[in-house]
Design an enzyme around this catalytic site. Structure first.
Site, PDB file in Angstrom:
ATOM      1  N   TYR A   6       0.855  -1.190   0.000  1.00  0.00           N
ATOM      2  CA  TYR A   6       0.000   0.000   0.000  1.00  0.00           C
ATOM      3  C   TYR A   6       0.888   1.236   0.000  1.00  0.00           C
ATOM      4  O   TYR A   6       1.536   1.559   0.984  1.00  0.00           O
ATOM      5  CB  TYR A   6      -0.911  -0.004   1.219  1.00  0.00           C
ATOM      6  CG  TYR A   6      -2.025   1.025   1.185  1.00  0.00           C
ATOM      7  CD1 TYR A   6      -2.135   1.992   0.192  1.00  0.00           C
ATOM      8  CD2 TYR A   6      -2.996   1.026   2.175  1.00  0.00           C
ATOM      9  CE1 TYR A   6      -3.151   2.910   0.178  1.00  0.00           C
ATOM     10  CE2 TYR A   6      -4.032   1.945   2.176  1.00  0.00           C
ATOM     11  CZ  TYR A   6      -4.106   2.879   1.178  1.00  0.00           C
ATOM     12  OH  TYR A   6      -5.124   3.803   1.181  1.00  0.00           O
ATOM     13  N   LYS A  10      -0.969  -1.023  -4.373  1.00  0.00           N
ATOM     14  CA  LYS A  10      -2.178  -0.222  -4.204  1.00  0.00           C
ATOM     15  C   LYS A  10      -1.813   1.255  -4.242  1.00  0.00           C
ATOM     16  O   LYS A  10      -1.018   1.727  -3.438  1.00  0.00           O
ATOM     17  CB  LYS A  10      -2.879  -0.556  -2.895  1.00  0.00           C
ATOM     18  CG  LYS A  10      -4.151   0.260  -2.653  1.00  0.00           C
ATOM     19  CD  LYS A  10      -4.769  -0.087  -1.306  1.00  0.00           C
ATOM     20  CE  LYS A  10      -5.967   0.801  -1.000  1.00  0.00           C
ATOM     21  NZ  LYS A  10      -6.524   0.546   0.340  1.00  0.00           N
TER      22      LYS A  10
END
Length: 298
Positions: free
Chosen positions: A133, A162
């Protein structure tokens, strides 16, 4: 596993603000029935910062127990300390989660050596597929393309990245370094069509908690370049999707769930329920959407 609509999920609470595990299990099953390809518990939308370590473990167990092999449970692994993050990653594997969303510690600065040590320790403690992320800009931590390439070379089970914003030049830079090595997954709501066109392969969605059929359809229309259907559904959905971009996105999404009969608007402090003009404006948006809800094309 990283292609399609992946639902970040809310955490339902009882009246005394304990976790409602029955509602949580039912919600996971409902999302699976409506076409999501993965479920992400204990994230920001799940009010992770208000959950104890033990509660997070219980949430993972409930989610896996609810959906079994139907869709993968992909928890966010985030903690203030590296040992706690490692422990959560190991527990996730032990209870049957099938992938991890690995996040740097939120209150830490953007020191690459330290951040690299943290995420490397977490990914090194598991053989589950991982998604990194890149949680910029709100938490001051950024994985630059060369950082991502470095981690991808060391950890073959790092499969996805992400991204919180659309940046076509950044996606291009990552592709130049890594080719198709990583899937690019986005968590944008009100620009999801643009993200798909920029090359995103997956969408970690939030309004899917209230409108899963519409979320899955919008992603599919955009992927298939069905311009008329995409435009019509996007225009209807946009006022709802923008809720995820606001500071009180948790309250807004839970309120939307409540209005469609899929949960309650209860939140844990320090969050408080919406009231006054905020509540009236949110309800007007939701009720207008329900009154004009479109019929989905096949």
């Amino acid at each position: 596993m990283w292609k399609g609509v992946i639902s970040a999920i809310t955490t339902p609470f009882n009246a005394d603000l304990t976790i409602d595990h029955g509602a949580l299990a039912d919600h996971c099953r409902w999302l699976a029935e409506h076409g999501v390809v993965g479920i992400v518990p204990v994230g920001s939308l799940g009010e992770s910062s208000t959950l104890s370590h033990a509660e997070k473990r219980q949430v993972l167990e409930t989610c896996v127990g609810a959906v079994g092999e139907r869709v993968p449970v992909l928890p966010r692994i985030s903690a203030l300390g590296t040992p706690e993050a490692i422990a959560m990653a190991k527990h996730a594997r032990a209870v049957g989660c099938r992938g991890l969303m690995v996040t740097p510690p939120y209150d830490h600065g953007n020191d690459w050596r330290e951040i690299r040590a943290h995420v490397s320790a977490v990914m090194g403690a598991t053989d589950l597929p991982c998604m990194l992320y890149n949680h910029r800009p709100p938490h001051r931590v950024e994985f630059r393309p060369e950082h991502i390439a470095e981690l991808a070379a060391e950890f073959p089970h790092l499969e996805a990245l992400k991204e919180p914003v659309i940046d076509a030049s950044r996606i291009g830079a990552i592709r130049d370094l890594l080719g198709p090595r990583l899937e690019i997954v986005v968590c944008v709501e009100d620009t999801i069509v643009e993200a798909v066109r920029a090359g995103a392969s997956g969408w970690i969605a939030c309004l899917v908690n209230a409108f899963p059929a519409e979320s899955v359809a919008l992603y599919r229309y955009a992927q298939e370049r069905r311009e008329r259907e995409t435009s019509e559904l996007y225009s209807w959905f946009a006022p709802l999707l923008r809720m995820d971009t606001l500071p009180k996105f948790v309250q807004l999404i839970k309120l939307t769930q409540e209005r469609v009969g899929r949960g309650t608007s209860r939140v844990r402090p320090p969050r408080l329920p919406l009231e006054g003009d905020e509540l009236r404006e949110a309800l007007a948006t939701i009720e207008n959407a329900l009154a004009t809800r479109p019929r989905l094309a096949v």
